[in-house]
Write an enzyme that holds these catalytic residues in place. Structure first.
Site, PDB file in Angstrom:
ATOM      1  N   ASN A  19       0.847  -1.196   0.000  1.00 20.19           N
ATOM      2  CA  ASN A  19       0.000   0.000   0.000  1.00 20.19           C
ATOM      3  C   ASN A  19       0.886   1.251   0.000  1.00 20.19           C
ATOM      4  O   ASN A  19       0.510   2.287  -0.514  1.00 20.19           O
ATOM      5  CB  ASN A  19      -0.896   0.008   1.236  1.00 20.19           C
ATOM      6  CG  ASN A  19      -1.635   1.320   1.392  1.00 20.19           C
ATOM      7  OD1 ASN A  19      -2.499   1.648   0.591  1.00 20.19           O
ATOM      8  ND2 ASN A  19      -1.250   2.105   2.396  1.00 20.19           N
ATOM      9  N   ARG A  30       0.466 -12.545   3.251  1.00 18.58           N
ATOM     10  CA  ARG A  30      -0.525 -11.852   4.081  1.00 18.58           C
ATOM     11  C   ARG A  30      -0.521 -10.441   3.512  1.00 18.58           C
ATOM     12  O   ARG A  30       0.467  -9.706   3.641  1.00 18.58           O
ATOM     13  CB  ARG A  30      -0.082 -11.901   5.547  1.00 18.58           C
ATOM     14  CG  ARG A  30      -1.004 -11.155   6.521  1.00 18.58           C
ATOM     15  CD  ARG A  30      -0.453  -9.799   6.804  1.00 18.58           C
ATOM     16  NE  ARG A  30      -1.171  -9.093   7.854  1.00 18.58           N
ATOM     17  CZ  ARG A  30      -1.076  -7.793   8.045  1.00 18.58           C
ATOM     18  NH1 ARG A  30      -0.305  -7.053   7.285  1.00 18.58           N
ATOM     19  NH2 ARG A  30      -1.735  -7.209   9.018  1.00 18.58           N
ATOM     20  N   ASP A  51      -1.149  -6.785   3.278  1.00 19.57           N
ATOM     21  CA  ASP A  51      -1.336  -5.710   4.248  1.00 19.57           C
ATOM     22  C   ASP A  51      -2.349  -4.668   3.738  1.00 19.57           C
ATOM     23  O   ASP A  51      -2.356  -4.326   2.554  1.00 19.57           O
ATOM     24  CB  ASP A  51       0.031  -5.027   4.458  1.00 19.57           C
ATOM     25  CG  ASP A  51       0.046  -4.037   5.604  1.00 19.57           C
ATOM     26  OD1 ASP A  51      -0.168  -4.456   6.741  1.00 19.57           O
ATOM     27  OD2 ASP A  51       0.274  -2.836   5.340  1.00 19.57           O
ATOM     28  N   GLU A  72      -7.990   1.359  -2.791  1.00 17.96           N
ATOM     29  CA  GLU A  72      -8.859   2.542  -2.832  1.00 17.96           C
ATOM     30  C   GLU A  72      -8.388   3.518  -3.910  1.00 17.96           C
ATOM     31  O   GLU A  72      -7.198   3.636  -4.202  1.00 17.96           O
ATOM     32  CB  GLU A  72      -8.892   3.253  -1.473  1.00 17.96           C
ATOM     33  CG  GLU A  72      -7.662   4.062  -1.146  1.00 17.96           C
ATOM     34  CD  GLU A  72      -7.737   4.739   0.213  1.00 17.96           C
ATOM     35  OE1 GLU A  72      -8.798   5.267   0.553  1.00 17.96           O
ATOM     36  OE2 GLU A  72      -6.726   4.739   0.925  1.00 17.96           O
ATOM     37  N   GLU A  86      -5.589  -8.700   4.954  1.00 20.91           N
ATOM     38  CA  GLU A  86      -5.904  -7.915   6.144  1.00 20.91           C
ATOM     39  C   GLU A  86      -6.937  -6.876   5.723  1.00 20.91           C
ATOM     40  O   GLU A  86      -6.595  -5.852   5.129  1.00 20.91           O
ATOM     41  CB  GLU A  86      -4.650  -7.210   6.678  1.00 20.91           C
ATOM     42  CG  GLU A  86      -4.921  -6.520   7.992  1.00 20.91           C
ATOM     43  CD  GLU A  86      -4.200  -5.196   8.180  1.00 20.91           C
ATOM     44  OE1 GLU A  86      -4.248  -4.684   9.310  1.00 20.91           O
ATOM     45  OE2 GLU A  86      -3.619  -4.666   7.228  1.00 20.91           O
ATOM     46  N   HIS A 115      -0.402  -8.839  16.044  1.00 23.31           N
ATOM     47  CA  HIS A 115       0.685  -7.915  16.388  1.00 23.31           C
ATOM     48  C   HIS A 115       0.198  -6.481  16.574  1.00 23.31           C
ATOM     49  O   HIS A 115       0.982  -5.622  16.951  1.00 23.31           O
ATOM     50  CB  HIS A 115       1.742  -7.970  15.288  1.00 23.31           C
ATOM     51  CG  HIS A 115       1.192  -7.553  13.958  1.00 23.31           C
ATOM     52  ND1 HIS A 115       0.213  -8.268  13.307  1.00 23.31           N
ATOM     53  CD2 HIS A 115       1.453  -6.480  13.172  1.00 23.31           C
ATOM     54  CE1 HIS A 115      -0.093  -7.656  12.169  1.00 23.31           C
ATOM     55  NE2 HIS A 115       0.641  -6.581  12.064  1.00 23.31           N
ATOM     56  N   ASP A 116      -1.070  -6.226  16.275  1.00 22.28           N
ATOM     57  CA  ASP A 116      -1.612  -4.878  16.423  1.00 22.28           C
ATOM     58  C   ASP A 116      -2.486  -4.809  17.681  1.00 22.28           C
ATOM     59  O   ASP A 116      -2.592  -5.778  18.428  1.00 22.28           O
ATOM     60  CB  ASP A 116      -2.444  -4.511  15.192  1.00 22.28           C
ATOM     61  CG  ASP A 116      -1.562  -4.286  13.966  1.00 22.28           C
ATOM     62  OD1 ASP A 116      -0.435  -3.786  14.118  1.00 22.28           O
ATOM     63  OD2 ASP A 116      -2.004  -4.621  12.857  1.00 22.28           O
TER      64      ASP A 116
END
Ligand code: NOJ
Length: 573
Positions: free
Chosen positions: A136, A232, A234, A241, A276, A342-343
């Site tokens: 991103n 994974r 992110d 978007e 995610e 992890h967040d």
């Protein structure tokens, strides 16, 4: 075409499996061949960050050599897939999620040769590896951004998102509210504003730009060629978007996901993308794609936050609703379930009053909360009660999807609230009672180990827990083995059964000629419930945990008694 055919055939086979009367199918514990292609549907995923896992050379950073030393530990735990947190070169502003070279390896944690040896050793143990794909944004130190900001004519200028004027919503749409002040920041060198969904040192890539899309494919192809089984992905909603006027209501370009799916599978037939994407169930469909042409997996963030509400209050309804709402995904797709990652625990999709109840129970102190929506603690320290921790893990392993566990959670590691933001839950792995938890012999480690209180490494560590038959580690290892003996959980059809109690969850799975029933009591008070199974006639329930057996009463009911935060798994015969 080959892929489409495969999806079509698999869909037909799966639909047929589900339609057949279980009595007619042949029972088998060994999954039929096509299941191998869809390995992710029923795998145990273990997420780790190499730099805090095991240091082999005493420089204070965990490294690939250290990770290799611990692969047998992971195998014994029952890990099928290792998900590597970002390991590329980074200035470390966002713990590696700010990448400065997509093709490199952080020199503090190893060389390319070390990485390749790790991949080989994992494969030798039949453990797959997936990695974070963070596309991103880049780090602002990435040479692409450096060139883009320096030179308006640089081909890299259009790889990022710029505005000459300050956009009217420059201070809207932050992912880290309270810490992050804006989404458009002025760059003096570029003499323009650049867009960043995350911190200001993470400029967003312009995913609309075909050159960026090409580079993303190059990155994917590069890492798949090293033996990766997937990614994974992110920040999916932000990656796809179209940056527009309203950062709170952007348009999404779902074709980017389909294209990625195609490219990944062209390069490697059974590779998968785990997204995610913390989205509302009403929006989930295009992420999985029609007929499973989108991401093969997504984390079920929606169920996760409602689960924490249920754990905090004992009230199940919102959680069971979330499970029902997230049902019905394509047969080739799968949810990944997790307790902690992890967040922070993101509670943003709960109502304010629900969120406050979770805060009251699990994060009452302001220092435990983060970004106006979450809790920055690990599971064990939050729940405290061993019985409730078991309930949570038993539930994780009973969910209709693939369970994902973050390193150290299997031990019941705690958090360090002195560390900023999400670093509180990212302390080094606790291996033993040796100096620095056996993580490193260095005098200074990448992050302090937890050395005080009930979660200190002197008490919570692999060696001590391995030797204690009652430890969380040994209990969880046994439960993971049990889950593996019951592929109907990841593969089967499931139904919630009426228990008549607002705090007892009963789920029945059916797949081929097999069926299991999982019951969980979210209340701190013992409960007795009566329930009726879906398929009749059912003769008996045999507990997979305590081996107790019971017959149905004359009206086909079973009476199940559960202690405080009690749980049981039954084989239905
Ligand atoms: C999501 C990751 O989980 C988080 O840790 C990170 O800060 C952001 N994406 C930005 O990459």
């Amino acid at each position: 075409m080959k892929k489409l055919l495969f999806i079509l055939c698999t869909t037909i086979v799966l639909v047929q499996c589900q339609r057949k009367d279980p009595q007619d199918t042949v029972a088998t514990a060994v999954p039929p061949d096509f299941i191998k292609e869809l390995w992710y549907k029923n795998s145990l995923i273990y997420n780790l960050d190499v730099k805090v896992f095991k240091d082999s050379d005493g420089n204070g950073f965990g490294d690939f050599k250290g990770l290799i030393q611990q692969l047998d530990y992971l195998k014994k735990l029952g890990v099928d897939v290792i998900w590597l947190s970002p390991f590329q070169p980074t200035p470390d502003g966002d713990d590696g999620y700010d990448i400065a070279d997509f093709y490199g390896i952080d020199s503090r944690i190893g060389t390319r040769a070390d990485f390749e040896e790790f991949m080989k050793q994992a494969k030798a143990r039949n453990i797959r590896v997936i990695m974070d794909l963070v596309i991103n944004h880049t780090s602002d130190q990435h040479p692409w951004f450096q060139q883009a900001r320096r030179d308006e004519k640089s081909p890299y200028r259009s790889w990022y998102v710029w505005s000459e004027e300050r956009p009217k919503n420059w201070d809207k749409g932050m992912v880290f509210p309270g810490v992050q002040k804006e989404t458009w920041s002025y760059d003096k060198q570029a003499k323009a504003y650049y867009f960043h969904r995350f911190y200001n040192f993470q400029p967003d890539l312009n995913a609309q730009n075909p050159a960026v899309q090409l580079e993303v494919r190059k990155i994917i192809g590069y890492w798949l060629a090293t033996g990766m089984s997937g990614f994974r992905l992110d920040a999916v909603p932000f990656f796809i978007e179209k940056v527009g006027d309203d950062p709170n209501d952007p348009e999404h370009q779902f074709e980017l996901i389909t294209q990625m799916h195609q490219f990944v599978q062209w390069r490697k037939g059974d590779a998968m993308v785990l997204g995610e994407a913390n989205v509302d169930p009403k929006e989930q469909k295009p992420y999985f794609g029609e007929q499973g042409t989108g991401m093969q997996m997504m984390f079920n963030f929606y169920a996760n936050q409602h689960l924490f509400y249920a754990l905090a209050t004992g009230e199940l309804k919102p959680f069971t609703k979330a499970l029902e709402e997230t049902k019905g995904i394509p047969p080739t797709a799968q949810w990944a379930y997790f307790l902690r990652n992890h967040d922070e625990i993101d509670l943003g999709r709960l109502t304010e009053s629900q969120r406050n109840k979770v805060y009251d129970k699990f994060g009452p102190d302001k220092s435990m909360q983060l970004y106006d929506r979450g809790i920055r603690r690990r599971l064990a320290s939050m729940l405290g009660d061993r019985q409730q921790i078991e309930l949570a893990y038993s539930l994780l392993l009973s969910m209709p999807g693939a369970p994902a566990i973050r390193y150290g959670e299997e031990l019941g590691m705690g958090d360090d609230l002195r560390l900023k933001e999400r670093l509180s839950v990212r302390t080094p792995m606790q291996w033993s009672t040796d100096r620095n938890a056996g993580f490193s012999t260095a005098s200074k480690t990448v992050r302090p180990v937890i050395s005080q209180g009930p979660y200190s490494y002197q008490r919570v560590n692999v060696v001590t827990e391995s030797q204690d038959s009652t430890s969380l580690l040994n209990w969880l290892t046994t439960m993971i083995q049990l889950r593996k003996q019951h592929p109907e959980i990841g593969w089967g059809d499931w139904n919630l059964l009426d228990t008549g109690s607002p705090s007892v969850l009963a789920m029945q799975y059916e797949w081929q000629n097999r069926s299991v029933l999982m019951v969980h009591n979210f209340s701190k008070n013992a409960q007795q419930v009566q329930l009726q199974l879906k398929k009749k006639p059912v003769r008996s329930l045999t507990s997979l945990l305590d081996k107790s057996r019971q017959q149905a009463s004359s009206n086909g009911q079973y009476v199940i008694a559960l202690g405080k935060y009690g749980y049981n798994w039954y084989e239905v015969k």
